[in-house]
Scaffold this active site. Structure first.
Site, PDB file in Angstrom:
ATOM      1  N   SER A   1       0.838  -1.234   0.123  1.00 19.54           N
ATOM      2  CA  SER A   1      -0.042  -0.014   0.126  1.00 19.54           C
ATOM      3  C   SER A   1       0.992   1.190  -0.078  1.00 19.54           C
ATOM      4  CB  SER A   1      -0.869   0.021   1.279  1.00 19.54           C
ATOM      5  OG  SER A   1      -1.822   1.162   1.300  1.00 19.54           O
ATOM      6  N   LEU A   2       0.475   2.375  -0.292  1.00 17.25           N
ATOM      7  CA  LEU A   2       0.981   3.665  -0.345  1.00 17.25           C
ATOM      8  C   LEU A   2       1.280   4.080   1.281  1.00 17.25           C
ATOM      9  CD1 LEU A   2       2.151   6.282  -1.528  1.00 17.25           C
ATOM     10  CD2 LEU A   2      -0.492   7.114  -1.280  1.00 17.25           C
ATOM     11  N   TYR A   3       0.505   3.777   2.086  1.00 17.06           N
ATOM     12  CA  TYR A   3       0.771   3.851   3.527  1.00 17.06           C
ATOM     13  C   TYR A   3      -0.158   3.319   4.161  1.00 17.06           C
ATOM     14  CZ  TYR A   3      -3.053   7.315   3.394  1.00 17.06           C
ATOM     15  OH  TYR A   3      -4.430   7.896   3.311  1.00 17.06           O
TER      16      TYR A   3
ATOM     17  N   GLY B   1      -2.497   4.001   7.632  1.00 15.89           N
ATOM     18  CA  GLY B   1      -2.687   5.105   8.435  1.00 15.89           C
ATOM     19  C   GLY B   1      -2.102   4.990   9.974  1.00 15.89           C
ATOM     20  N   LYS B   2      -1.710   5.984  10.520  1.00 11.86           N
ATOM     21  CA  LYS B   2      -1.037   6.073  11.495  1.00 11.86           C
ATOM     22  C   LYS B   2      -1.757   5.599  12.750  1.00 11.86           C
ATOM     23  CE  LYS B   2      -1.217  11.063  12.343  1.00 11.86           C
ATOM     24  NZ  LYS B   2      -0.574  12.196  12.551  1.00 11.86           N
TER      25      LYS B   2
ATOM     26  N   HIS C   1       3.102   2.953  -4.989  1.00 14.09           N
ATOM     27  CA  HIS C   1       1.722   3.399  -5.113  1.00 14.09           C
ATOM     28  C   HIS C   1       0.698   1.884  -5.401  1.00 14.09           C
ATOM     29  CE1 HIS C   1      -1.904   5.436  -6.911  1.00 14.09           C
ATOM     30  NE2 HIS C   1      -1.808   6.233  -5.855  1.00 14.09           N
TER      31      HIS C   1
ATOM     32  N   LYS D   1      -1.322  -1.062  -4.624  1.00 13.44           N
ATOM     33  CA  LYS D   1      -2.205  -1.646  -3.553  1.00 13.44           C
ATOM     34  C   LYS D   1      -2.668  -3.028  -3.825  1.00 13.44           C
ATOM     35  CE  LYS D   1      -2.413   2.918  -3.790  1.00 13.44           C
ATOM     36  NZ  LYS D   1      -3.356   3.779  -3.684  1.00 13.44           N
TER      37      LYS D   1
ATOM     38  N   ASP E   1      -2.623 -15.990   2.239  1.00 15.32           N
ATOM     39  CA  ASP E   1      -2.415 -17.448   1.743  1.00 15.32           C
ATOM     40  C   ASP E   1      -2.554 -17.433   0.209  1.00 15.32           C
ATOM     41  OD1 ASP E   1      -1.823 -18.265   4.253  1.00 15.32           O
ATOM     42  OD2 ASP E   1      -4.152 -18.941   4.475  1.00 15.32           O
TER      43      ASP E   1
END
Length: 519
Positions: A98-100, A102-103, A187, A189, A194
């Site tokens: 993923s790009l990021y 979330g924190k 970028h 996703k 499995d």
């Protein structure tokens, strides 16, 4: 060029394809159920679909799937619940690209933690972007959220952050955070568990799990999942590894000696040469047998993985852009219908030209300004919705200049006002194409790409082209488009002339022209 002798190249090749990545590539190339399997019963594929497949066979690997192997998820809440469920039930591997993350995604990390504690054989692989994932450091960030996993589970957890090789030195030290992301990002996703994978355009943060509309395809295929895992592992071997730390930021970044190359800033030429040697074999078609005749038990769906790795490939052998252009070259009949969507509307000029010049009937869906994730955001990004509005207007101007208003429409998606109660943002991206005399799509493209100049020059993208004769899957695809269209309103050039909210400042027009490649 370094390592130019045959023996040196051989040694480098052995080093690059180390460990489980080597095993994975061997498995993909030899198993009888992969893309090297002859595609049978193609007589029942529409001739147009056969033409699509013959074109794509020259570009990308081919995987064949059966009825029920593809499920389309339509809502962010369902996507999140499916994600957590699949992580909780995984036995051998979870891989997330993923790009990021979330924190504040403590629940997601807790789901991963619980799965690791319950399954001693489970391994977790996470790939995000270094610039985006450490933006807030030394304050709480994606990196500090994930790093405790490495402290508790050691080598069972592999957390990687890709850093574009094209941002370094003085340029990196002078550019502020967020602005520096304009030089390129990881970028992709891809969310694997499995032998199943969800391909999406969604990142892993709260809005993508609640009120940010995207797309999500759940593929149930071991060989296809293995393929995307090999893509993630390859990029990970060109990335930094994240560990827990007692420092203020709570994490440290390290370049493992087992990586496929040295850090790019030490020797850019060598880094790019190694990246090419590692990635190019993954993108090419392999051992494609000719189409065969009837077989009652034949596959119903064909999937072609396509990726754009332009920042890492010299020369560029990326497959996404060539594949998209091949698809669009088939839009030569008014009996064909297409839909194109992108949350950030900055269509690559070649894509726009082919869509506008096509003879097919088309709909474009884009985010209304009040459904743009940057609506009323802080800093320079405040002006991004206006910039995308300008690009939408330019598209309509081109449609008008080519006298295509009767066959091509632009539709803005809006569901409330973003960042207000019950307000949604729009982030879906993709393409759907029907065959002549059918209204339901038989072809779609799903994944991370926004189909922009940025996607084809700066970022790492991975996608799947799905071609199907399965009537149930075509019905799902049609329902997907209908659900998106429910919240749209057609926009014309007259709306730009009459609506004061659509007036675009001269400053934004100049700025968009200057930085359009990075949008």
């Amino acid at each position: 060029m370094p390592l130019s002798t045959p023996s040196a190249r051989h040694l480098l090749h052995d080093r690059l394809f180390y460990g489980h990545l080597n095993v994975m590539l061997h498995h993909i190339s030899t198993t009888k159920t992969t893309h090297s399997t002859p595609l049978k019963n193609t007589h029942s594929f529409h001739p147009r679909l056969r033409a699509v497949m013959s074109q794509l066979d020259m570009i990308a690997p081919r995987f064949v799937l059966n009825k029920g192997d593809v499920e389309i998820i339509t809502s962010p809440v369902e996507f999140y619940e499916r994600l957590k469920l699949k992580i909780a039930h995984a036995e051998k591997r979870v891989f997330l690209s993923s790009l990021y993350i979330g924190k504040t995604q403590h629940e997601l990390v807790a789901t991963i933690t619980d799965a690791l504690r319950a399954k001693p054989e489970l391994r977790v692989y996470i790939l995000t972007d270094a610039l985006r994932g450490t933006r807030e450091a030394p304050q709480h960030s994606s990196a500090s959220l994930l790093s405790p996993l490495t402290e508790e589970f050691g080598n069972r957890v592999d957390i990687r952050m890709y850093h574009t090789p094209h941002l370094n030195g003085v340029k990196k030290s002078l550019l502020p955070v967020r602005i520096n992301e304009g030089w390129g990002l990881q970028h992709m996703k891809m969310y694997g568990f499995d032998d199943e994978i969800i391909m999406s355009g969604a990142n892993l943060s709260s809005d993508y799990f609640t009120d940010r509309q995207d797309r999500y395809y759940h593929f149930k295929s071991q060989t296809l999942t293995d393929y995307y895992f090999s893509i993630q592992q390859a990029v990970s071997s060109l990335s930094y590894r994240i560990y827990a730390s007692a420092s203020e930021s709570k994490f440290r970044m390290s370049w493992p000696t087992s990586n496929a190359s040295s850090e790019p800033h030490l020797n850019m030429q060598r880094f790019l040469s190694d990246a090419l040697l590692l990635l190019e074999p993954l993108l090419k078609p392999r051992n494609l047998a000719p189409f065969e005749d009837k077989d009652e038990g034949s596959p119903t769906t064909v999937v072609y993985p396509v990726s754009q790795f332009t920042p890492l490939l010299v020369p560029d052998h990326s497959t996404e852009k060539p594949a998209v252009l091949r698809l669009l070259s088939l839009l030569d009949s008014p009996k064909i219908q297409w839909t194109f969507t992108a949350g950030y509307f900055n269509m690559h000029p070649e894509i726009k030209k082919r869509l506008i010049n096509s003879r097919a009937i088309g709909n474009v869906i884009t985010a209304a300004p009040k459904a743009n994730g940057f609506y009323k955001s802080g800093g320079i990004s405040y002006y991004l919705p206006e910039a995308y509005l300008l690009l939408s207007k330019k598209f309509l101007v081109d449609v008008h200049a080519n006298q295509k208003e009767a066959t091509i429409s632009l539709n803005e998606w809006q569901r409330g006002i973003v960042n207000t109660p019950n307000g949604w943002s729009y982030h879906a991206k993709g393409l759907w194409i029907s065959v002549p005399d059918e209204t339901r799509p038989s072809v779609t493209m799903i994944g991370s790409s926004n189909y922009t100049r940025r996607a084809y020059s700066l970022d790492l993208e991975s996608n799947a082209i799905v071609v199907t004769k399965d009537e149930e899957l075509k019905a799902q695809m049609a329902n997907e488009v209908e659900n998106l269209m429910l919240h749209t309103k057609r926009v014309t050039l007259e709306d730009f002339e009459k609506d004061e909210e659509r007036q675009i400042s001269q400053w934004v027009q100049v700025a968009t022209k200057l930085v359009g490649r990075k949008l």
